[in-house]
Structures are given as structure tokens and as C-alpha cells.
Design an enzyme around this catalytic site. Structure first.
Site, PDB file in Angstrom:
ATOM      1  N   ASP A 129     -15.547  20.268  25.083  1.00 41.76           N
ATOM      2  CA  ASP A 129     -15.172  21.181  26.177  1.00 41.76           C
ATOM      3  C   ASP A 129     -13.655  21.300  26.333  1.00 41.76           C
ATOM      4  O   ASP A 129     -13.120  22.414  26.403  1.00 41.76           O
ATOM      5  CB  ASP A 129     -15.848  20.745  27.486  1.00 41.76           C
ATOM      6  CG  ASP A 129     -15.642  19.276  27.815  1.00 41.76           C
ATOM      7  OD1 ASP A 129     -15.401  18.497  26.897  1.00 41.76           O
ATOM      8  OD2 ASP A 129     -15.709  18.913  29.002  1.00 41.76           O
ATOM      9  N   ASP A 130     -12.948  20.170  26.377  1.00 43.87           N
ATOM     10  CA  ASP A 130     -11.499  20.248  26.565  1.00 43.87           C
ATOM     11  C   ASP A 130     -10.813  20.909  25.372  1.00 43.87           C
ATOM     12  O   ASP A 130      -9.821  21.620  25.537  1.00 43.87           O
ATOM     13  CB  ASP A 130     -10.917  18.838  26.784  1.00 43.87           C
ATOM     14  CG  ASP A 130     -11.319  18.275  28.155  1.00 43.87           C
ATOM     15  OD1 ASP A 130     -11.459  19.073  29.111  1.00 43.87           O
ATOM     16  OD2 ASP A 130     -11.493  17.045  28.268  1.00 43.87           O
ATOM     17  N   ARG A 184      -6.458  13.654  20.895  1.00 42.24           N
ATOM     18  CA  ARG A 184      -6.840  14.308  22.152  1.00 42.24           C
ATOM     19  C   ARG A 184      -5.661  15.047  22.783  1.00 42.24           C
ATOM     20  O   ARG A 184      -5.515  15.041  23.999  1.00 42.24           O
ATOM     21  CB  ARG A 184      -7.319  13.268  23.164  1.00 42.24           C
ATOM     22  CG  ARG A 184      -8.704  12.768  22.927  1.00 42.24           C
ATOM     23  CD  ARG A 184      -9.243  12.039  24.125  1.00 42.24           C
ATOM     24  NE  ARG A 184     -10.475  11.380  23.770  1.00 42.24           N
ATOM     25  CZ  ARG A 184     -11.637  12.001  23.614  1.00 42.24           C
ATOM     26  NH1 ARG A 184     -11.721  13.292  23.819  1.00 42.24           N
ATOM     27  NH2 ARG A 184     -12.711  11.323  23.263  1.00 42.24           N
ATOM     28  N   GLY A 225     -13.219  13.166  20.399  1.00 41.19           N
ATOM     29  CA  GLY A 225     -13.952  12.064  19.770  1.00 41.19           C
ATOM     30  C   GLY A 225     -14.775  12.512  18.576  1.00 41.19           C
ATOM     31  O   GLY A 225     -15.260  13.643  18.549  1.00 41.19           O
ATOM     32  N   TYR A 270     -18.877   3.710  20.507  1.00 43.42           N
ATOM     33  CA  TYR A 270     -18.023   4.081  19.360  1.00 43.42           C
ATOM     34  C   TYR A 270     -18.767   3.960  18.030  1.00 43.42           C
ATOM     35  O   TYR A 270     -18.606   4.784  17.141  1.00 43.42           O
ATOM     36  CB  TYR A 270     -16.747   3.226  19.361  1.00 43.42           C
ATOM     37  CG  TYR A 270     -15.892   3.543  20.573  1.00 43.42           C
ATOM     38  CD1 TYR A 270     -15.055   4.652  20.582  1.00 43.42           C
ATOM     39  CD2 TYR A 270     -15.970   2.775  21.732  1.00 43.42           C
ATOM     40  CE1 TYR A 270     -14.302   4.979  21.705  1.00 43.42           C
ATOM     41  CE2 TYR A 270     -15.216   3.089  22.860  1.00 43.42           C
ATOM     42  CZ  TYR A 270     -14.391   4.193  22.841  1.00 43.42           C
ATOM     43  OH  TYR A 270     -13.660   4.530  23.947  1.00 43.42           O
ATOM     44  N   GLU A 271     -19.605   2.898  17.927  1.00 41.42           N
ATOM     45  CA  GLU A 271     -20.352   2.727  16.674  1.00 41.42           C
ATOM     46  C   GLU A 271     -21.378   3.843  16.517  1.00 41.42           C
ATOM     47  O   GLU A 271     -21.780   4.187  15.406  1.00 41.42           O
ATOM     48  CB  GLU A 271     -21.029   1.352  16.616  1.00 41.42           C
ATOM     49  CG  GLU A 271     -22.131   1.103  17.660  1.00 41.42           C
ATOM     50  CD  GLU A 271     -21.572   0.674  19.017  1.00 41.42           C
ATOM     51  OE1 GLU A 271     -20.936   1.515  19.662  1.00 41.42           O
ATOM     52  OE2 GLU A 271     -21.822  -0.463  19.433  1.00 41.42           O
ATOM     53  N   LYS A 294     -18.586  20.718  19.184  1.00 47.92           N
ATOM     54  CA  LYS A 294     -18.820  19.330  18.797  1.00 47.92           C
ATOM     55  C   LYS A 294     -18.776  18.438  20.023  1.00 47.92           C
ATOM     56  O   LYS A 294     -17.882  18.591  20.844  1.00 47.92           O
ATOM     57  CB  LYS A 294     -17.718  18.903  17.820  1.00 47.92           C
ATOM     58  CG  LYS A 294     -17.553  17.429  17.660  1.00 47.92           C
ATOM     59  CD  LYS A 294     -16.237  16.822  18.148  1.00 47.92           C
ATOM     60  CE  LYS A 294     -15.898  16.888  19.577  1.00 47.92           C
ATOM     61  NZ  LYS A 294     -14.971  15.840  20.068  1.00 47.92           N
ATOM     62  N   THR A 295     -19.691  17.589  20.229  1.00 44.26           N
ATOM     63  CA  THR A 295     -19.565  16.423  21.099  1.00 44.26           C
ATOM     64  C   THR A 295     -20.902  15.710  21.184  1.00 44.26           C
ATOM     65  O   THR A 295     -21.947  16.342  21.339  1.00 44.26           O
ATOM     66  CB  THR A 295     -19.076  16.739  22.530  1.00 44.26           C
ATOM     67  OG1 THR A 295     -19.058  15.526  23.272  1.00 44.26           O
ATOM     68  CG2 THR A 295     -19.923  17.760  23.283  1.00 44.26           C
ATOM     69  N   ILE A 296     -20.845  14.396  21.069  1.00 41.59           N
ATOM     70  CA  ILE A 296     -22.081  13.621  21.203  1.00 41.59           C
ATOM     71  C   ILE A 296     -22.608  13.697  22.634  1.00 41.59           C
ATOM     72  O   ILE A 296     -23.780  13.465  22.882  1.00 41.59           O
ATOM     73  CB  ILE A 296     -21.868  12.136  20.830  1.00 41.59           C
ATOM     74  CG1 ILE A 296     -20.859  11.470  21.772  1.00 41.59           C
ATOM     75  CG2 ILE A 296     -21.468  11.980  19.387  1.00 41.59           C
ATOM     76  CD1 ILE A 296     -20.950   9.959  21.809  1.00 41.59           C
ATOM     77  N   ASP A 297     -21.709  14.008  23.581  1.00 46.92           N
ATOM     78  CA  ASP A 297     -22.077  13.944  25.003  1.00 46.92           C
ATOM     79  C   ASP A 297     -23.169  14.953  25.386  1.00 46.92           C
ATOM     80  O   ASP A 297     -23.817  14.792  26.418  1.00 46.92           O
ATOM     81  CB  ASP A 297     -20.844  14.180  25.889  1.00 46.92           C
ATOM     82  CG  ASP A 297     -19.739  13.173  25.615  1.00 46.92           C
ATOM     83  OD1 ASP A 297     -20.026  12.150  24.975  1.00 46.92           O
ATOM     84  OD2 ASP A 297     -18.602  13.420  26.034  1.00 46.92           O
TER      85      ASP A 297
HETATM   86  P1  FBP Z   1     -15.523  14.332  23.331  1.00 49.70           P
HETATM   87  O1  FBP Z   1     -16.577  14.729  22.360  1.00 49.70           O
HETATM   88  O2  FBP Z   1     -15.553  15.126  24.581  1.00 49.70           O
HETATM   89  O3  FBP Z   1     -14.174  14.304  22.712  1.00 49.70           O
HETATM   90  O4  FBP Z   1     -15.842  12.837  23.828  1.00 49.70           O
HETATM   91  C1  FBP Z   1     -16.630  11.949  23.157  1.00 49.70           C
HETATM   92  C2  FBP Z   1     -16.492  10.555  23.734  1.00 49.70           C
HETATM   93  O5  FBP Z   1     -17.064   9.673  22.801  1.00 49.70           O
HETATM   94  C3  FBP Z   1     -17.088  10.336  25.137  1.00 49.70           C
HETATM   95  O6  FBP Z   1     -18.470  10.078  25.112  1.00 49.70           O
HETATM   96  C4  FBP Z   1     -16.302   9.155  25.618  1.00 49.70           C
HETATM   97  O7  FBP Z   1     -16.282   9.045  27.031  1.00 49.70           O
HETATM   98  C5  FBP Z   1     -14.945   9.442  25.088  1.00 49.70           C
HETATM   99  O8  FBP Z   1     -15.127  10.191  23.907  1.00 49.70           O
HETATM  100  C6  FBP Z   1     -14.142   8.220  24.769  1.00 49.70           C
HETATM  101  O9  FBP Z   1     -12.839   8.605  24.524  1.00 49.70           O
HETATM  102  P2  FBP Z   1     -11.787   7.850  23.635  1.00 49.70           P
HETATM  103  O10 FBP Z   1     -12.100   8.193  22.226  1.00 49.70           O
HETATM  104  O11 FBP Z   1     -10.484   8.456  24.046  1.00 49.70           O
HETATM  105  O12 FBP Z   1     -11.907   6.395  23.942  1.00 49.70           O
END
Ligand code: FBP
Length: 460
Positions: A151-152, A121, A60, A384-385, A176-179
Site C-alpha cells: 500500500d505505501d 522502505r 517487505g 520474517y521467516e 505485493k504484500t503478505i499482509d
Molecule cells: P509490506 O508488505 O507492507 O511492506 O509489509 C510486510 C511486513 O512484513 C509486515 O507484515 C510487517 O509489519 C512489516 O513488513 C515489518 O517491517 P520491517 O521489514 O520494516 O521490519
């Protein structure tokens, strides 16, 4: 002080922490240095031979990614060649590469999203994928690939590093990850993107609270993105006067059933009404349901019932209690729980409308205790936004530095490392963290596989 804008050199150190021997044996073709912590030692003045580097986004989007790429382009300068891989690791398998100049990247400086290179992904695990990548590496004569991912993606990176070790092509990751679930303190306190997203969500939640106070109405149920871990919800709730919030990790720790969560929300709403405040804001993490004990069991069972091609599970194999629980959910939640996992085996939490489910259940709870009670509630999902917002000042600076560090690691020929920085303010220290040390076994698609471990919330 380190000048990251020049190629820096690194010294090798042993990494603190044990490594599962079965992980080591699965990565036996990696060079020994891939298991060492690399500590930046000085700016390198010696001139390095010209190298060919490729870069991609993976997973993401997260704010600041474009700044990482610009920094890579700047450090490559005119001495080295840089290629952008279009469409993530799937694009690498397909050989979708294009030359990338500083000018191309400058147009995206400090802009959110991953639109310069796009992303995907793709999970790398098939021999045919590795073979295709080896052909691409040979065709473009690549010396290194930098993968900007979570992570993945870092799990992909370390196994790809092993596959390419015979081809003299290094793999370096950028966290990288917002999580906020990819961390390695003290070397890397946080991944990039987390604080920018939190800043935006804090601002949106404050606006929502201001609206409720102004118009004196509505209970807003806000689900905040962040996948399984509740870091975003935790941080946002600490910095806003929300009425109530939940952390998945705390729910699991206390073994809290869904009925107790519903009661807690209903009690908060009733008490607030008695205090002449029939409105408020409640925050929940995206992964809430995955942490609720009985639903966690159900999700795990559903996952074990998926067939090899990840298709919907056969519900006739559910136990009576799991079946009863499943049927208690509204149809849209039933459908969402049955959605395919992503290519890495993660359930698609962002597509489960937990905020809507909670409103439905709290409404039923309130009306069953007093039929005259109504709930004016609104569901929201901030996700997403948020992940495509522009980087804040921290991420802007952090990403630029991570881009330089990743490039130095790649130019030095290290492989299987993640670029890391302990602070953006001086005196900071730059590192290459051995990704192998971040791996743990997890069940994905019914198999125990090594994956980079997610950091979850523990301080609640
Ligand atoms: P990664 O940074 O791990 O790729 O995930 C970010 C994320 O926005 C998560 O917070 C969310 O659960 C997931 O991607 C949504 O995935 P997708 O883009 O496949 O709908």
C-alpha cells in the site's frame, strides 16, 4: 483467451467509486487516463517501439516477487531494455541501476525473498528525491518504472507518476504484500504473497499442535505477522484447530479492553486444564495492541507527541490515565511502544512483543486468582521467516501473470496504474487499476495525508 505472454492492449472504463476532490486536486498533473480502469482487451500484434524499463522491489519481501521480475524480463525480451533498481526506491533515488537479463532472473525463478534486487522502505516526499529520480530517468532514458510493492509503495507510485508525467516516464505498480491488506475486488481479490505465507504458517501451527498433543505440555502463544490487519491470523485460524485466536478488527468492533482478552485466554486455559488438556495453541495478529481501544488511544497520543524528526515522544505530556496505562506495561513493551515509526509513519508492530506481554499478563491473572496455578507458556513470532518462503503454486502462477500485465501496461505508456488479475484460472480478466482511486486521507506524522487504503478484516 488472453495471451498474457504477448503485449496486450487495454480499453479505458470509468472506475466505480467516488474520488475525494482534494485527492484529485493533488494529482491534477496526472493524465486523464490515470483515473480510468483499464481492461485488457486483446493481445497486441502490432510491433511496439523499443522501450527502456526499470523495475524495483519496495517494502517487505513477499513470495513470488522474483517470478514477477522474470515475467517482465521475458516480455521485454530482446526488443526492450530492462534495468533492475538495486535496493528499492532508495536505490532509484541514488541511481543504483543495472541491466537485467532473462538469464539473471532465471536463477531466482520460484525462489522466495527479494535478494535479486534487494528492497527498502524509502518514502518519496521530498523535492530533492523527485529531482534525483528525474535525473536518473533522464540518464537511463527510462520510459517506465515498475514498482513491486504494498500500500505505501503504491502511494509512492501514484505521486511519482505525477512527478514524472512531464518526463514521459510511466509508473506501474504490482500488488505485493503478505499482509493481504492491498486488494481491490473484483479486479484484484488478493495481493501476491499472502497465500504462500498462510500455507507455511498453517503447516507450522499444525506442527506445533501436533507437538503439544504428543508431549502433552505447553501453551504456545503465536504472534503472526501481517501488520495492522488480521487477514493472516484469520485465514490461518480458519484452517487449523487452534484453541483460541483473536482478530484485531473484531476487538475494535466490540470495544474489547485488554483485561477482557486476558480473561478470555485464562478461561480457555483453565477450562482446557479441567478437561485434562493442559496445553494448546493461541494465535494473535501482529497488530493486536493497535486495535485494543485504550492502547489504540495511547498509541495515537504517543504519535502526536513525536517531534518532527519522529523521535521518542515526551511522556510528561501524557494524560494521567495514559501515563498510568503506559506504566502498567513491562519495560520492554514501554520501550517498544516508543520506537520510531517507519518512514511512512507506521508504528513498528513487528517489534512489539505482544505474545510475551500476553503470557506475562495471563500468568499474573492466573496466580492472582489461585497462587498454586502456573502457566507453562512459550512465545513465538512467525514473521520474517515466513515472508521469505518460496511461492506456492498459486503465487508462482499469479506473479508470473502480474509481471506480464505490468509490462503490457508499461509498454502501452499507461501511468499511475496497478496491475491486477481477477483469477489465475481461465477465463481470467486482466486490469490496470487506477491507484488514485485507492487513496484515502490518514493521519501520518500528525498530518492528514492521502495514502492507499489498507483493507481490513470485516467478516468475523
Ligand atoms: P509490506 O508488505 O507492507 O511492506 O509489509 C510486510 C511486513 O512484513 C509486515 O507484515 C510487517 O509489519 C512489516 O513488513 C515489518 O517491517 P520491517 O521489514 O520494516 O521490519
Amino acid at each position: 483467451m488472453l495471451d498474457l505472454t504477448q503485449c496486450i492492449s487495454f480499453s479505458e472504463h470509468s472506475f466505480n467509486g467516488s474520488l475525494d476532490p482534494s485527492i484529485t486536486s493533488r494529482l491534477s498533473r496526472l493524465p486523464p487516463s490515470s483515473f480510468s480502469l483499464l481492461k485488457a482487451s486483446s493481445s497486441q500484434s502490432k510491433r511496439l517501439a523499443s522501450k527502456r524499463i526499470a523495475v524495483c522491489f519496495s517494502g517487505g519481501p513477499a513470495p513470488g516477487g522474483h517470478n514477477v521480475v522474470l515475467a517482465i524480463a521475458k516480455l521485454c525480451g530482446s526488443t526492450h531494455s530492462l534495468f533492475g533498481i538495486m535496493g528499492g526506491l532508495g536505490g532509484l533515488v541514488k541511481g543504483h541501476l543495472k541491466p537485467l537479463s532473462i538469464k539473471d532472473c532465471l536463477a531466482y525463478h520460484n525462489l522466495g525473498g527479494f535478494d535479486l534486487l534487494k528492497t527498502d522502505r524509502t518514502k518519496l516526499h521530498q523535492a530533492s528525491q523527485y529531482k534525483a529520480i528525474k535525473d536518473v530517468v533522464a540518464h537511463y532514458q527510462l520510459d517506465a518504472i515498475i514498482i513491486i510493492g504494498g500500500d505505501d509503495s503504491h502511494t509512492n507510485a501514484v505521486f511519482l507518476a505525477q512527478e514524472l508525467s512531464d518526463h514521459a516516464c510511466a509508473i506501474i505498480g504490482v500488488p505485493k504484500t503478505i499482509d493481504g491488506d492491498l486488494r481491490c475486488p473484483p479486479y484484484l481479490p488478493i495481493s501476491f504473497g499472502f497465500y504462500s505465507v498462510c500455507d507455511l504458517f498453517i503447516s507450522l501451527i499444525n506442527n506445533l499442535i501436533c507437538d503439544t498433543r504428543s508431549s502433552q505440555k505447553y501453551w504456545h502463544f503465536v504472534k503472526l505477522m501481517g501488520r495492522s490487519s488480521s487477514h493472516i491470523t484469520h485465514y490461518v485460524a480458519q484452517h487449523t484447530p487452534v484453541d483460541l485466536f483473536f482478530l484485531g478488527e473484531k476487538i475494535a468492533h466490540n470495544n474489547t479492553p485488554l483485561s477482557a482478552i486476558i480473561k478470555q485466554i485464562a478461561d480457555t486455559i483453565l477450562e482446557s486444564s479441567h478437561n485434562q488438556k493442559p496445553y494448546g495453541v493461541i494465535c494473535i495478529p501482529e497488530g493486536l495492541l493497535e486495535w485494543v481501544p485504550e492502547i489504540r488511544n495511547l498509541i495515537q497520543t504517543l504519535n502526536t507527541l513525536r517531534d518532527a524528526s519522529n523521535r521518542s515522544p515526551d511522556l510528561s505530556h501524557l494524560s494521567q490515565s495514559d501515563h498510568d496505562l503506559f506504566l502498567q506495561f513491562p519495560e520492554y513493551i514501554q520501550h517498544q511502544l516508543l520506537l520510531d515509526c517507519d518512514s511512512h509513519g507506521n508504528i513498528q508492530l513487528s517489534r512489539i512483543e505482544t505474545e510475551r506481554l500476553l503470557i506475562h499478563m495471563v500468568t499474573s491473572y492466573l496466580s492472582s486468582s489461585d497462587p498454586s496455578l502456573t502457566l507453562d507458556a512459550m512465545p513465538h513470532f512467525y514473521g520474517y521467516e515466513g515472508r521469505c518462503t518460496h511461492p506456492n503454486a498459486f503465487d508462482s502462477e499469479f506473479c508470473t501473470k502480474l509481471g506480464y500485465i505490468a509490462t503490457s501496461l508499461a509498454l502501452n505508456g499507461y501511468t499511475g496504474h496497478m496491475a491486477a488479475l481477477d483469477s489465475i484460472t481461465s477465463p481470467y480478466q486482466a486490469y490496470g487499476v487506477p491507484i488514485a482511486h485507492l487513496l484515502r486521507f490518514e493521519t501520518r506524522f500528525n498530518h492528514e495525508v492521502p495514502v492507499v487504503k489498507k483493507t481490513i478484516v470485516t467478516d468475523f
